[in-house]
Design a protein around this motif. Structure first.
Motif, PDB file in Angstrom:
ATOM      1  N   UNK A   1      -2.444   2.036   1.920  1.00  0.00           N
ATOM      2  CA  UNK A   1      -1.178   1.327   1.885  1.00  0.00           C
ATOM      3  C   UNK A   1      -0.773   1.105   0.426  1.00  0.00           C
ATOM      4  N   UNK A   2       0.414   1.559   0.068  1.00  0.00           N
ATOM      5  CA  UNK A   2       0.913   1.458  -1.307  1.00  0.00           C
ATOM      6  C   UNK A   2       1.860   0.259  -1.407  1.00  0.00           C
ATOM      7  N   UNK A   3       1.556  -0.641  -2.333  1.00  0.00           N
ATOM      8  CA  UNK A   3       2.393  -1.823  -2.532  1.00  0.00           C
ATOM      9  C   UNK A   3       2.944  -1.853  -3.949  1.00  0.00           C
TER      10      UNK A   3
ATOM     11  N   UNK B   1       5.376  -3.183   0.763  1.00  0.00           N
ATOM     12  CA  UNK B   1       4.781  -1.937   1.215  1.00  0.00           C
ATOM     13  C   UNK B   1       5.806  -0.820   1.089  1.00  0.00           C
ATOM     14  N   UNK B   2       5.471   0.206   0.301  1.00  0.00           N
ATOM     15  CA  UNK B   2       6.421   1.302   0.078  1.00  0.00           C
ATOM     16  C   UNK B   2       5.985   2.604   0.747  1.00  0.00           C
ATOM     17  N   UNK B   3       4.700   2.690   1.109  1.00  0.00           N
ATOM     18  CA  UNK B   3       4.230   3.918   1.749  1.00  0.00           C
ATOM     19  C   UNK B   3       2.914   3.649   2.464  1.00  0.00           C
ATOM     20  N   UNK B   4       2.713   4.362   3.564  1.00  0.00           N
ATOM     21  CA  UNK B   4       1.456   4.308   4.298  1.00  0.00           C
ATOM     22  C   UNK B   4       0.995   5.743   4.508  1.00  0.00           C
TER      23      UNK B   4
ATOM     24  N   UNK C   1      -2.321   4.217 -11.652  1.00  0.00           N
ATOM     25  CA  UNK C   1      -1.377   4.000 -10.543  1.00  0.00           C
ATOM     26  C   UNK C   1      -0.401   2.872 -10.859  1.00  0.00           C
ATOM     27  N   UNK C   2       0.855   3.092 -10.495  1.00  0.00           N
ATOM     28  CA  UNK C   2       1.861   2.049 -10.693  1.00  0.00           C
ATOM     29  C   UNK C   2       2.055   1.234  -9.425  1.00  0.00           C
ATOM     30  N   UNK C   3       1.031   1.249  -8.573  1.00  0.00           N
ATOM     31  CA  UNK C   3       1.081   0.525  -7.316  1.00  0.00           C
ATOM     32  C   UNK C   3      -0.259  -0.166  -7.095  1.00  0.00           C
TER      33      UNK C   3
END
Length: 467
Positions: free
Chosen positions: A421-423, A428-431, A372-374
């Motif tokens: 939660x994507x950081x 935060x870029x996506x939930x 993952x890049x997050x």
């Protein structure tokens, strides 16, 4: 006299007229016989076929010339190996222009009118006429034919291999292979046959690189996710189950393969090494074989959701568990509930699990491109509270009359939605919603002693005693 003289001439004249006719018939018959054979002094390579019919010449040359050419041998070898292969002209499918030669040769000395052909018959050319039998190769399937002889000069490359050991990887280096240069072989064979020659061809070898090398497999060792949960040391049988389950889920998943917790752990029996420990059944904690293994499936689940692996099957416990937050557990029950996910990474995936310092560790390894890049964080949101039912009273004759003891307190139930939660770079870029879990409420269980008898009941009982 005159009369006799005329009679004599009467017979002589017809005879004289027959002479040219007889001559012409003789010439015709000789030429007709001559037309079926080849002229004299015609040679094919070093074989004289003059005076033969085309059929006789064909058979003669086939037995004495073509058979010799067919047995000519071309040897294939290399400077790097001891292997050799001998191929005859016949095996290569070589053909010859014999029909073409005979078709041309039969015309020689047979041109012109009857008397011109008769002259050729009586006065054959003193100069020999030479034809050369030329070999021909069918190029349409020559490569396939030659390739079938090159197997001794082929060595398949061996891919590097990667094996997962506890806490480490082992990579076996690759071994390059080789093959003979097919195009070179075909070209050299064509040149030799065009000259009707035999010979040895030294084939260059082309190196065959393995698909997977040690350098490539280094990328397969990339840590993708890691998670651990903690357990106490006060339940040895439960800890035995946890340890055994952690050992059993160590595996390698090929691309597209499904991980099944049941497949890794079953059978869950005493004979398989599992012990009796607390399990959740019917909303209660009771003893059961394999109690504790759900801590391993839950730990694995938490590692999986940190990546982009596809969850195929997961269910929460009916009651909350202490080793994971709400919404982040994954239960298991033989023949009814399983935890499953699919390796959609496109590469082998390695599941590693072990026990250390009262902790269950699960690590996932795979290709660097699937890392993952997050950074993932998780949020359990309470969306509904479920009230506990009325208490359950159980009579306990060991208690004094009227005495009540709370065996277990009432607990509310919860409906939880888990979000991922994507950081990236702290932003935060996506939930994303991961699951919905419902934990049942628990009613209180109250033990009570026998109910005290009323005074009226006691008086009746006293009056009824024998006097």
């Amino acid at each position: 006299m005159t009369k006799n003289k005329h009679r004599k001439y009467k017979f002589i004249i017809p005879i004289l007229l027959l002479i040219p006719i007889i001559y012409i018939m003789s010439v015709y018959n000789q030429v007709k016989a001559y037309d079926t054979v080849l002229a004299h002094n015609i040679w094919v390579n070093h074989f004289d076929i003059g005076g033969m019919t085309p059929e006789e010449a064909s058979e003669y040359l086939s037995q004495n010339l073509i058979s010799t050419l067919d047995s000519k041998t071309i040897t294939l070898t290399t400077e790097n190996t001891t292997s050799t292969v001998d191929i005859t002209y016949k095996e290569l499918g070589v053909t010859y222009n014999l029909d073409e030669i005979l078709s041309e040769a039969i015309q020689i000395g047979h041109e012109g009118n009857l008397f011109e052909r008769y002259k050729s018959l009586k006065n054959p050319s003193v100069e020999p006429l030479h034809f050369t039998l030329a070999p021909n190769l069918d190029s349409s399937n020559l490569q396939e034919r030659v390739e079938s002889y090159l197997e001794p000069f082929y060595k398949a490359p061996v891919n590097a291999e990667i094996k997962k050991h506890p806490r480490s990887f082992e990579i076996t280096p690759e071994v390059p292979g080789y093959k003979a240069d097919l195009d070179f072989a075909v070209t050299q064979i064509q040149e030799l046959i065009a000259q009707s020659e035999e010979g040895t061809i030294y084939l260059p070898l082309i190196t065959l690189e393995p698909e997977y090398t040690s350098d490539i497999l280094q990328d397969y060792k990339t840590p993708l996710a890691s998670f651990y949960t903690t357990f106490t040391a006060d339940s040895p049988d439960r800890n035995t189950n946890i340890t055994l389950a952690a050992q059993k889920i160590n595996t390698t998943l090929q691309p597209g393969e499904k991980f099944m917790f049941s497949k890794q752990l079953e059978p869950i029996t005493i004979d398989a090494g599992y012990k009796n420990a607390k399990v959740i059944t019917g909303g209660e904690f009771v003893d059961g074989i394999g109690g504790g293994i759900c801590q391993v499936s839950s730990t694995l689940y938490n590692a999986v959701i940190m990546t982009d692996l596809d969850i195929y099957m997961r269910r929460n416990h009916s009651l909350p568990v202490s080793y994971t937050p709400l919404g982040r557990d994954a239960t298991y029950a033989t023949n009814s509930v399983d935890f499953q996910f699919i390796n959609n990474s496109g590469y082998p995936l390695y599941v590693e699990s072990y026990i250390e310092d009262n902790k269950v560790f699960v690590n996932l390894y795979g290709h660097k491109d699937f890392k993952p890049d997050y950074t993932a964080q998780f949020e359990s949101e309470l969306v509904e509270t479920l009230e506990a039912p009325e208490p359950l009273y159980k009579d306990d004759p060991t208690l004094p009359p009227g005495k009540e003891i709370i065996k277990s307190h009432a607990k509310e139930g919860h409906k939880i939605v888990l979000y991922k939660l994507y950081y990236k770079n702290g932003e935060l870029i996506k939930k994303e919603k991961i699951n919905t879990s419902t934990y049942k409420p628990q009613r209180a269980v109250i033990l009570r002693g026998p109910q005290p008898q009323s005074s009226e009941a006691s008086s009746i009982a006293a009056d009824s005693k024998p006097q």
